[in-house]
Design a protein around this motif. Sequence first.
Motif, PDB file in Angstrom:
ATOM      1  N   ILE A 293      65.983-133.588 -49.754  1.00 53.02           N
ATOM      2  CA  ILE A 293      67.024-134.602 -49.600  1.00 53.02           C
ATOM      3  C   ILE A 293      66.842-135.264 -48.249  1.00 53.02           C
ATOM      4  CG2 ILE A 293      69.515-134.982 -49.379  1.00 53.02           C
ATOM      5  CD1 ILE A 293      69.972-132.706 -51.278  1.00 53.02           C
ATOM      6  N   TRP A 294      67.023-136.582 -48.209  1.00 50.92           N
ATOM      7  CA  TRP A 294      67.008-137.300 -46.943  1.00 50.92           C
ATOM      8  C   TRP A 294      68.215-138.229 -46.894  1.00 50.92           C
ATOM      9  CZ3 TRP A 294      63.306-138.059 -50.733  1.00 50.92           C
ATOM     10  CH2 TRP A 294      63.338-139.283 -51.400  1.00 50.92           C
ATOM     11  N   ALA A 295      68.460-138.782 -45.733  1.00 52.08           N
ATOM     12  CA  ALA A 295      69.609-139.653 -45.537  1.00 52.08           C
ATOM     13  C   ALA A 295      69.202-140.888 -44.757  1.00 52.08           C
ATOM     14  CB  ALA A 295      70.721-138.914 -44.791  1.00 52.08           C
ATOM     15  N   ILE A 296      69.965-141.942 -44.962  1.00 53.07           N
ATOM     16  CA  ILE A 296      69.830-143.151 -44.167  1.00 53.07           C
ATOM     17  C   ILE A 296      71.085-143.257 -43.316  1.00 53.07           C
ATOM     18  CG2 ILE A 296      69.614-145.658 -44.214  1.00 53.07           C
ATOM     19  CD1 ILE A 296      68.475-145.331 -47.029  1.00 53.07           C
ATOM     20  N   ALA A 297      70.937-143.142 -42.037  1.00 52.55           N
ATOM     21  CA  ALA A 297      72.055-143.240 -41.108  1.00 52.55           C
ATOM     22  C   ALA A 297      71.888-144.512 -40.297  1.00 52.55           C
ATOM     23  CB  ALA A 297      72.119-142.020 -40.194  1.00 52.55           C
ATOM     24  N   ARG A 298      72.654-145.516 -40.654  1.00 53.50           N
ATOM     25  CA  ARG A 298      72.617-146.819 -39.990  1.00 53.50           C
ATOM     26  C   ARG A 298      71.191-147.385 -39.913  1.00 53.50           C
ATOM     27  NH1 ARG A 298      77.102-144.250 -37.650  1.00 53.50           N
ATOM     28  NH2 ARG A 298      78.936-145.497 -38.099  1.00 53.50           N
ATOM     29  N   GLY A 299      70.529-147.331 -41.058  1.00 51.20           N
ATOM     30  CA  GLY A 299      69.218-147.930 -41.181  1.00 51.20           C
ATOM     31  C   GLY A 299      68.060-147.030 -40.825  1.00 51.20           C
ATOM     32  N   GLU A 351      93.217-141.160 -39.131  1.00 53.29           N
ATOM     33  CA  GLU A 351      93.102-142.573 -39.436  1.00 53.29           C
ATOM     34  C   GLU A 351      92.113-142.856 -40.558  1.00 53.29           C
ATOM     35  OE1 GLU A 351      95.113-144.776 -38.173  1.00 53.29           O
ATOM     36  OE2 GLU A 351      96.059-143.136 -37.071  1.00 53.29           O
ATOM     37  N   GLY A 352      91.554-141.802 -41.152  1.00 49.84           N
ATOM     38  CA  GLY A 352      90.630-141.984 -42.261  1.00 49.84           C
ATOM     39  C   GLY A 352      89.176-142.061 -41.882  1.00 49.84           C
ATOM     40  N   ASP A 353      88.848-141.922 -40.591  1.00 52.92           N
ATOM     41  CA  ASP A 353      87.451-141.944 -40.177  1.00 52.92           C
ATOM     42  C   ASP A 353      86.815-140.595 -40.467  1.00 52.92           C
ATOM     43  OD1 ASP A 353      89.374-141.185 -38.068  1.00 52.92           O
ATOM     44  OD2 ASP A 353      87.553-140.619 -36.969  1.00 52.92           O
ATOM     45  N   VAL A 354      85.540-140.608 -40.852  1.00 55.63           N
ATOM     46  CA  VAL A 354      84.830-139.397 -41.265  1.00 55.63           C
ATOM     47  C   VAL A 354      83.590-139.226 -40.398  1.00 55.63           C
ATOM     48  CG1 VAL A 354      83.698-138.192 -43.178  1.00 55.63           C
ATOM     49  CG2 VAL A 354      85.646-139.689 -43.625  1.00 55.63           C
ATOM     50  N   VAL A 355      83.392-137.992 -39.948  1.00 57.49           N
ATOM     51  CA  VAL A 355      82.153-137.597 -39.290  1.00 57.49           C
ATOM     52  C   VAL A 355      81.425-136.654 -40.234  1.00 57.49           C
ATOM     53  CG1 VAL A 355      81.096-136.480 -37.302  1.00 57.49           C
ATOM     54  CG2 VAL A 355      83.180-137.833 -37.011  1.00 57.49           C
ATOM     55  N   VAL A 356      80.164-136.964 -40.560  1.00 58.42           N
ATOM     56  CA  VAL A 356      79.395-136.137 -41.472  1.00 58.42           C
ATOM     57  C   VAL A 356      78.191-135.577 -40.725  1.00 58.42           C
ATOM     58  CG1 VAL A 356      78.082-138.128 -42.321  1.00 58.42           C
ATOM     59  CG2 VAL A 356      78.178-136.066 -43.686  1.00 58.42           C
ATOM     60  N   ALA A 357      77.896-134.314 -40.996  1.00 60.80           N
ATOM     61  CA  ALA A 357      76.722-133.653 -40.416  1.00 60.80           C
ATOM     62  C   ALA A 357      76.021-132.893 -41.527  1.00 60.80           C
ATOM     63  CB  ALA A 357      77.121-132.716 -39.281  1.00 60.80           C
ATOM     64  N   LEU A 358      74.755-133.233 -41.763  1.00 57.99           N
ATOM     65  CA  LEU A 358      73.940-132.578 -42.776  1.00 57.99           C
ATOM     66  C   LEU A 358      72.674-132.071 -42.113  1.00 57.99           C
ATOM     67  CD1 LEU A 358      74.081-135.034 -45.813  1.00 57.99           C
ATOM     68  CD2 LEU A 358      75.338-132.922 -45.526  1.00 57.99           C
ATOM     69  N   GLY A 359      72.256-130.888 -42.510  1.00 58.94           N
ATOM     70  CA  GLY A 359      71.025-130.374 -41.938  1.00 58.94           C
ATOM     71  C   GLY A 359      70.599-129.079 -42.573  1.00 58.94           C
ATOM     72  N   GLU A 360      69.412-128.642 -42.208  1.00 60.33           N
ATOM     73  CA  GLU A 360      68.840-127.406 -42.703  1.00 60.33           C
ATOM     74  C   GLU A 360      69.120-126.307 -41.703  1.00 60.33           C
ATOM     75  OE1 GLU A 360      64.810-126.332 -45.198  1.00 60.33           O
ATOM     76  OE2 GLU A 360      64.746-127.840 -43.613  1.00 60.33           O
ATOM     77  N   ASN A 361      69.365-125.117 -42.201  1.00 57.67           N
ATOM     78  CA  ASN A 361      69.650-123.998 -41.316  1.00 57.67           C
ATOM     79  C   ASN A 361      68.526-123.829 -40.297  1.00 57.67           C
ATOM     80  OD1 ASN A 361      72.000-123.449 -42.696  1.00 57.67           O
ATOM     81  ND2 ASN A 361      71.038-121.972 -44.080  1.00 57.67           N
ATOM     82  N   GLY A 362      68.917-123.669 -39.048  1.00 57.15           N
ATOM     83  CA  GLY A 362      67.949-123.473 -37.986  1.00 57.15           C
ATOM     84  C   GLY A 362      67.404-124.755 -37.392  1.00 57.15           C
ATOM     85  N   ARG A 363      67.855-125.914 -37.908  1.00 56.20           N
ATOM     86  CA  ARG A 363      67.410-127.192 -37.384  1.00 56.20           C
ATOM     87  C   ARG A 363      68.613-128.018 -36.950  1.00 56.20           C
ATOM     88  NH1 ARG A 363      63.719-130.018 -41.751  1.00 56.20           N
ATOM     89  NH2 ARG A 363      63.906-131.643 -40.168  1.00 56.20           N
ATOM     90  N   GLU A 364      68.380-128.954 -36.076  1.00 60.95           N
ATOM     91  CA  GLU A 364      69.451-129.817 -35.600  1.00 60.95           C
ATOM     92  C   GLU A 364      69.939-130.700 -36.746  1.00 60.95           C
ATOM     93  OE1 GLU A 364      72.071-131.127 -32.663  1.00 60.95           O
ATOM     94  OE2 GLU A 364      70.581-129.503 -32.614  1.00 60.95           O
ATOM     95  N   PRO A 369      78.972-140.443 -37.007  1.00 61.76           N
ATOM     96  CA  PRO A 369      80.425-140.657 -36.916  1.00 61.76           C
ATOM     97  C   PRO A 369      80.841-141.992 -37.516  1.00 61.76           C
ATOM     98  CG  PRO A 369      79.391-141.222 -34.843  1.00 61.76           C
ATOM     99  CD  PRO A 369      78.272-140.801 -35.770  1.00 61.76           C
ATOM    100  N   ASP A 370      82.145-142.204 -37.522  1.00 63.09           N
ATOM    101  CA  ASP A 370      82.739-143.497 -37.887  1.00 63.09           C
ATOM    102  C   ASP A 370      82.314-143.975 -39.273  1.00 63.09           C
ATOM    103  OD1 ASP A 370      83.971-143.571 -35.390  1.00 63.09           O
ATOM    104  OD2 ASP A 370      82.246-144.555 -34.471  1.00 63.09           O
ATOM    105  N   LEU A 371      82.322-143.071 -40.227  1.00 65.11           N
ATOM    106  CA  LEU A 371      82.086-143.450 -41.617  1.00 65.11           C
ATOM    107  C   LEU A 371      83.411-143.458 -42.367  1.00 65.11           C
ATOM    108  CD1 LEU A 371      78.895-141.336 -42.384  1.00 65.11           C
ATOM    109  CD2 LEU A 371      79.006-143.762 -41.818  1.00 65.11           C
ATOM    110  N   THR A 372      83.398-143.995 -43.559  1.00 66.02           N
ATOM    111  CA  THR A 372      84.592-144.012 -44.397  1.00 66.02           C
ATOM    112  C   THR A 372      84.480-142.948 -45.490  1.00 66.02           C
ATOM    113  OG1 THR A 372      83.709-145.627 -45.966  1.00 66.02           O
ATOM    114  CG2 THR A 372      84.824-146.490 -43.990  1.00 66.02           C
TER     115      THR A 372
END
Length: 836
Positions: A293-299, A351-364, A369-372
């Motif tokens: 799985i990968w993600a796009i975080a602000r491009g 206020e409805g702002d969401v901070v998401v953090a995804l990662g693999e164990n043992g890695r950063e 921040p500031d997502l909906t």
Amino acid sequence: MSIICVVANDHARPRYDAQASDARNFVGAMGTASIGAALEMTLFVVRDTASSTSGGVIPEEPVGVGLAAARSAFAALGLDVSPDGADLPPSARTATAVTALRDLLTATLDVAEGRRRKALVPLADEPIEVALVRRAGDVLVSCYRTGAVPEILALDRPVRLEPALRSCAEAAERAATEMRARLDATTAFPRGARGVDPAGVPFADELARLADRARTTTIGVGPDEPALVELRVGAQELDPSVEPTSTDDPPRAAAKARGAWRLGASMLVPRIDAGGERAASVDLHALLLHGRIWAIARGRPFAIAGGHVLLHAERMVSAGRSLVEAFQVGRATHLRVRSGDLAVALRLGREGDVVVALGENGREPVAVPDLTVGEVAGSFAELALALVRAVLRHDRSQRKNLRLLALRDDAGALRRAVREVTAAPAVTHADPARLRVPEVAAVNEPPSLDAGPLRYVERWRSAVDGLDVHETFLCGDRLVGSAYGRLVALDRDSGSLLWSRSVERAATMMAGATLVRLTSRGELSLCDVADGEAYATTRVKPRVGRAVGLAVGGPGVPPAVVVAEGASGLVAVDLRTGEARWRFAARGRGGFRLRRAGRVLVVASGDTALVGIDAATGELAWRRPERTRFTSAPVVHRETCIAAGGLPDGDDGVMVAVDLYAGTLLWRRVLDGAPLSPPIACGDVVVITAAKQGVSRMVALDAATGEPRWSVPDPGVGRGAAWLAVDDCIVLNTRGGTVMALDAATGTRRWMQRLAHPLADELPHRLEPVLRGGALFVPSVAVHVVRPSDGATLGRIEPGDIVPDLLRVDERGWAFVAEDAGQIRGYAVGPRLRLV
């Protein structure tokens, strides 16, 4: 009695007595990698001593029936057994080693003979499952713990099928011999004594037959290993493993413009064309497809985690559902979930702002921040749906996999929930004047009834078996109601039956002088109240939930009835022809609350937007989004629409005022508590009841500015009281048997009367007061007629032995009272003496 159990334990276990001292467990290992502490599958013996009906005692010597045989069968499939001596949980006392052996041998025979490509062997007492998959001359053995958070203990370990089948056959024959020897040792005891299994002989014979069949089975030609197709889903144009062709790669630039947060994945999917005939069942093994799985975080693309991506998707959908639920009630929350090596952390602010953090164990982890809520939960739902579609497209055999279908349904439900709570853009009307309609002067004003005492006399009584008081209406010179499979009409002057029609069960409502009936199948009929015959029929989508209907018409608006159809739609049906004039699709769940003012139909559908519709054309006039749910009916005050948002179990609510014709926001006020009732407008204020931490209060806001005017303890609206705005006061008929009036300007009580005892008297189902001719008709044990300004009693209607569940009053002041059981009576105003 000997009980040999196969269990899997991952928790601390209580200590037993000396009878369990022979406990042994085997630790499964695939190849050279030991599962160890991850899986403790325990085969053990529990000896039981008991007296038979004749007083005999079963010997206490340990007899491990089938223990060694079952261990050798599991070992033949790569499950090595080693003693541990650990204590055992009580939940493991019922499974038997020989049963597990029988199921394992049957599954191995099925894949060896080519009757099944895959066989699943669930263990009885613990959520552990063994999967056998045929690959040419091998069998791929997997072992995993099922449940909401699966634990993969071993996956697709190849084992030579022929020697494994022979070893299982030898184990079954040895177990059958041991069972027969044990049964021979207990023949001295009566049938039914503890320790003697009456079904033991057939079971031993079945094991022996399976062993003979396994020894003579010729290994069939196994299916070829299916081709694995690598699929990319979601944000595949920004896969970190794919290098851009240039610094200004168009796909990357386009993806960057599409949003701040997106998810993508790739996985290896087997291509299997034949689905086969099989029952729908859970197949967790089919979800163990490896990918990343990968993600796009602000491009920017980021690698997130590898592993079993479908299991990752299950956990992300669960996290997204919790996030949306917290957002709906306005609660800040912090969520952490894990799936294998994937860790997901979500933090929702007030206020409805969401901070998401995804990662693999043992890695950063990748933290954004500031997502909906819509961006985060929506990405989880879209990724899961894309993965499911990819699997179903390439492996037809998974179309009956209940776990995969459940993931699809959960992701679809999450996507719909995201659409409901995601604020659509605000829309205002460019030409508000077009929605205005001319004022129409009232005609045939009823005579005044508050000039002096009223004396009511009973004019008639009737009985209609099965009368539904919620579907009984006063229409002109007759009362029309719905009963068991019938429509009936009674003359309002005499109570005589005018007509009766046999009809199908349907929801019934009035629209002007037309009776509208809507069946659960979506058949809508328009009936003339003159004879009850349907003069037009049409079909709409079958409704989901309660029936909702509202008549619209008047200057500039053709006569129509607006009804709910399907899960979240409205349709306007012309009352003259029965044709559908327009349709409207709501974003919410379809729990419609409608309010009509002139040409504007205001719709609250349980989502995060208040909507105004042109009642003549069905066009969207305006939309006002908010971060709340509108679940109660709005109120119209002059040219302002006022609505309350929030859920009854939430922390706070909100009141918004919108221009009725333009849709512009006039004011917004946060309530100190969740709304318990729809708002009501009276004088220059709008009043609502809200509750916080179990304490409810009645709050009044200025209708023009939203400023607080007064607040008093709730006099009973939150406990089922019915209220009505009359001139400059609010009248409440409470479940406590009292009626009172509050001054709309100050909230002080003007007057109060006790009408009934809350415990000794039976109150009607519906408490709504009726205002007619300046007099207020209040249903209780009796129907009390009072003057709204001071509460003075004008009259009283004594229905005698019936409870006034239904109250209707016509323009002459005649009252009609009905009980849910079917009794209905008419009361006329008696002659009054006046000083001339």
